[in-house]
Each structure stands twice: as structure tokens, then as C-alpha cells.
Write a protein that holds these residues in place. Structure first.
Motif: not given
Length: 444
Positions: A289-293, A324-330, A437-441
């Protein structure tokens, strides 16, 4: 010995043997075990197969019909067989209290060779024995025999146990125990056909696996950390019957497991790009459902493997479903210099598509609420009110509309921010790279 029916006078050995075998059903349990133990060395000889089959049939019949935990009689004698069985005159009563009725015979059958165990198991399957009990015995036999013995003896035992487990119903076989055999077999160089059978059994139940199960060290002589090829074969076995044969719940469980596994292997500096891509694309898109991981794992992989070409990076990014990426990931992707610029463009386009769809849905909901007919309460043919147009539901719609309008505003901000950051990145790539930058959660 020429003591067949043509010999006259003295008692005929063949006739006496056949007469003795006819009374086998009345033999004591220990006598059956002693006979089988003494005859199993003759298994390769065709002349002995008939007698041995009768012994096995009688043994299995006793196992199926016995109402006691252990039918060892007081006449059994360890000295008569040269083998110490699990039950004798002094321990029968204690065994009756401690052994399960279903498994009392496990210890006694440890005296059997692998050839005879195969013969016994096949006969038990034909007689409709409980497959879960058979599998428990096979695991018990494997553990007991592999505790001591030469590598060749252990290999023979493991191969026999795997081959016999394969003919059972796989859902009756302990998944945890299969991994136990797998870890033993990795050091024994078992036959390819037996290894394939074991991998198929494990792969078919992969939705029961844990991350610890998957983190199997790579074979000796290889420089990467974990056995990625083995996990890929598990996935192939899991999907062997096609997606239609796999439930959505099972797919999501395996996808979640693989996301964790990919995150573990991504920092391995020796993991090839082709293997990383194979892992990320092994499951169908519908499994997630999500591709953030996957994005986070890809970011880690690109951070470790700095020598990849732009073409290799683009291939790796093909595994991402930007919709399927969240707005934060995009947002993070749009400023991530480790990724190709085309990935940032695709991420922006996916957000714009979401924005257009949301604006369209918002306008549709707003026009419905503002319609002069929305407050009219229709009366059905049976005199009932149409609850979908009630004031309460209209209030819910207005609240939903406000949420959608807020989401539209947020997406507009995100798209604008992504466009600005992408412009800066394109300009900075002309003059050189800066430290990202380092990757945020990210939100999952």
C-alpha cells in the motif's frame, strides 16, 4: 542353502519361515522391532522384500490400533536384539504415564535405517496416518540421528527426511522446524533435488516467516553478508501458484517482511545492484500500500554504493511506485541528490496527479452541498425518508469537505516546494554536489 520345497525328509526351512510369518500379527511389539532391525540389512535383496513388507505392515497396524502408550511386553529382552529399545519391563509403566498416545513409538523407530524409514513413512501415508504426527516423527528422527554420526550419514538422514516431508500436506509441517533442517543442510551439501524440495516447502509458507528466519549468512567463499539468492528462491516458490492462489493478507505479510529484509541488506557494500533490484521487484505492486520503506532502503543503498552509474541508479529506481509514496517521502526525494533527477520529476508528477484528483473530488462535494436540492428530504414509495440527504449527513459532508480543502492546500504547498527544490538541484549540479541532508523518518 537349497532348503526349499524339493528337499524331503527334514523340516523345510522355507515352509517353517512362511508358517512363522503367518502368525506375525500375534507377535509382541518388541519381537516386531527385533525382526525388522535384523532384516533391514537385507533390504537391497529382492528375496527379502516380501517378508520385510509384512513386518512393516504389521508394525504400522499395531501403531494404528494400539490403545496403550507403549505395548512393550514383559518378555522383551535387550540382549536378544543387541539394541536397547525405549521401553522394557522396568520402564513400561513410567512410559505409559509420560509418553503421548500419538507419539509413543517415536523412540522405538530410531533403530530403523533411512531406507526402512522411507518404506515405513510411505506406508503410513497410504494408511491415512495424521500427517502432522508423521512430520513430528521425521523431525525427531532427524535431530536424533544428526546428533552423532559422520557427515555422510547426516546428509543421508537429512535428504531422506526432506524427501518424506515433501510428500505430506505442507500445512501440517512445522515451519520453524523446516528452518532448523535448512540450517543443518546448508553445511552438508545435500542433493539439489532435496534442497529444491525444502525451499519449496519453506517458500509456500513464507507469510509465517520472521526477519530472523530470512537473515541466513551467505555461503562460504562469497563476499556478501546474507544469502540473497536463497531468499529470492523462497519468493519464487511463494508465488509459484500465481497471485490468484495467494490471499491479499498473505501478500501484504510477505511484502512487509521483505521491506524489513531489504532494509537489512541494503547497507551491504558487496550487494550487487541487480540483486537489490531483484529483491525490490520480486513481489507484485498490489502487495504494498506504501512504498516509503522501499524508498528508504533505496536511499540507503545509493548512499553506500556511491560508484553506481546514472543508468544503474535509474534501473534501481524503477522499483519505486511514486503514486504510493507519501508526501513526506516525495518532498525528501525532490531534494535528494543521490537519486536521478528523473525520479524527482516523477515524484512531482505523482503529487500533481493526486492534487488534481483531490481538487476534482472537493469541487464535486462542494457543488453537491451547495445544491438547492441537497436539503430536500425525499419521501420514498413506502413513506420512508431518504437518510442520505438528512441535515446530519450534510454536516458530515461539510466537515469532510473542509478536510479535503485543507489537504488540497497542503498538497499545493508540497508541489510548490518540490518545484523550487528541484530547480535549485538542477542549478547546483552544474557547479558541483553538496552534502545531502540525513533522511528523516517517513510516514508509512
Amino acid at each position: 542353502m537349497e532348503m526349499n520345497s524339493s528337499v524331503s525328509g527334514t523340516p523345510n526351512l522355507l515352509e517353517e519361515t512362511e508358517k512363522s510369518l503367518k502368525g506375525m500379527n500375534f507377535w509382541a511389539w518388541s519381537e516386531l522391532l527385533i525382526t525388522i532391525k535384523q532384516c533391514q540389512d537385507l533390504l537391497p535383496f529382492p528375496s527379502s522384500s516380501g517378508s520385510l513388507e509384512k513386518c512393516v505392515d504389521s508394525l504400522i497396524g499395531r501403531m494404528a490400533t494400539s490403545s496403550e502408550p507403549s505395548p512393550c511386553p514383559s518378555t522383551s529382552s535387550p540382549d536378544s536384539s543387541g539394541v536397547r529399545f525405549s521401553c522394557d519391563t522396568g520402564s513400561t509403566e513410567s512410559l505409559k504415564n509420560s509418553c503421548s498416545r500419538a507419539t509413543w513409538w517415536f523412540e522405538d523407530l530410531l533403530v530403523l535405517s533411512t531406507n526402512l524409514v522411507e518404506m515405513v513413512i510411505k506406508s503410513m501415508v497410504l494408511r491415512k496416518f495424521d500427517h502432522s504426527i508423521i512430520s513430528r516423527f521425521l523431525f525427531y528422527y532427524q535431530k536424533s540421528k544428526c546428533y552423532t554420526g559422520t557427515p555422510d550419514e547426516k546428509r543421508n538422514v537429512v535428504e531422506t527426511v526432506i524427501d518424506m516431508l515433501y510428500i505430506l500436506h505442507w500445512n501440517s509441517v512445522s515451519f520453524k522446524s523446516l528452518f532448523g533442517i535448512l540450517r543443518v543442510s546448508l553445511n552438508l551439501n545435500i542433493r539439489k533435488c532435496s534442497r529444491t524440495k525444502l525451499e519449496c516447502m519453506i517458500g509456500s509458507q513464507m507469510d509465517q516467516a520472521t526477519l530472523d528466519n530470512m537473515l541466513i549468512p551467505s555461503p562460504y567463499g562469497t563476499n556478501y553478508l546474507y544469502n540473497v539468492n536463497l531468499v529470492l528462491r523462497f519468493l519464487k516458490a511463494f508465488l509459484h501458484g500465481g497471485i490468484s492462489q495467494t490471499s491479499p493478507t498473505q501478500l501484504r505479510k510477505v511484502a512487509s517482511l521483505m521491506d524489513l529484509y531489504i532494509a537489512e541488506v541494503a547497507p551491504d557494500p558487496c550487494l550487487k545492484a541487480s540483486k537489490f533490484l531483484a529483491l525490490t521487484m520480486a513481489l507484485p505492486d498490489s502487495a504494498r500500500d506504501s512504498y516509503d520503506r522501499i524508498y528508504r532502503a533505496t536511499d540507503m543503498y545509493l548512499q553506500v554504493h556511491t560508484g553506481l552509474s546514472e543508468e544503474e541508479k535509474m534501473k534501481i529506481c524503477c522499483a519505486l511506485n511514486y503514486e504510493k509514496l507519501s508526501s513526506e517521502a516525495c518532498t525528501h526525494l525532490s531534494q535528494n541528490r543521490k537519486f536521478p533527477s528523473t525520479s524527482a520529476v516523477q515524484a512531482l508528477m505523482s503529487q500533481q496527479i493526486k492534487l488534481k484528483s483531490l481538487v476534482k473530488a472537493t469541487n464535486k462535494t462542494k457543488s453537491y452541498i451547495d445544491s438547492p436540492h441537497s436539503g430536500v428530504i425525499e419521501i420514498g414509495r413506502k413513506g420512508k425518508k431518504n437518510e442520505s440527504d438528512s441535515p446530519t449527513n450534510n454536516e458530515k459532508l461539510r466537515a469532510h469537505l473542509q478536510g479535503m480543502q485543507w489537504r488540497v492546500t497542503e498538497l499545493e504547498k508540497i508541489c510548490l516546494k518540490m518545484q523550487t527544490q528541484m530547480t535549485k538541484i538542477m542549478k547546483s549540479r552544474v557547479s558541483g554536489h553538496s552534502t545531502p541532508r540525513s533522511l528523516p523518518k517517513l510516514c508509512s
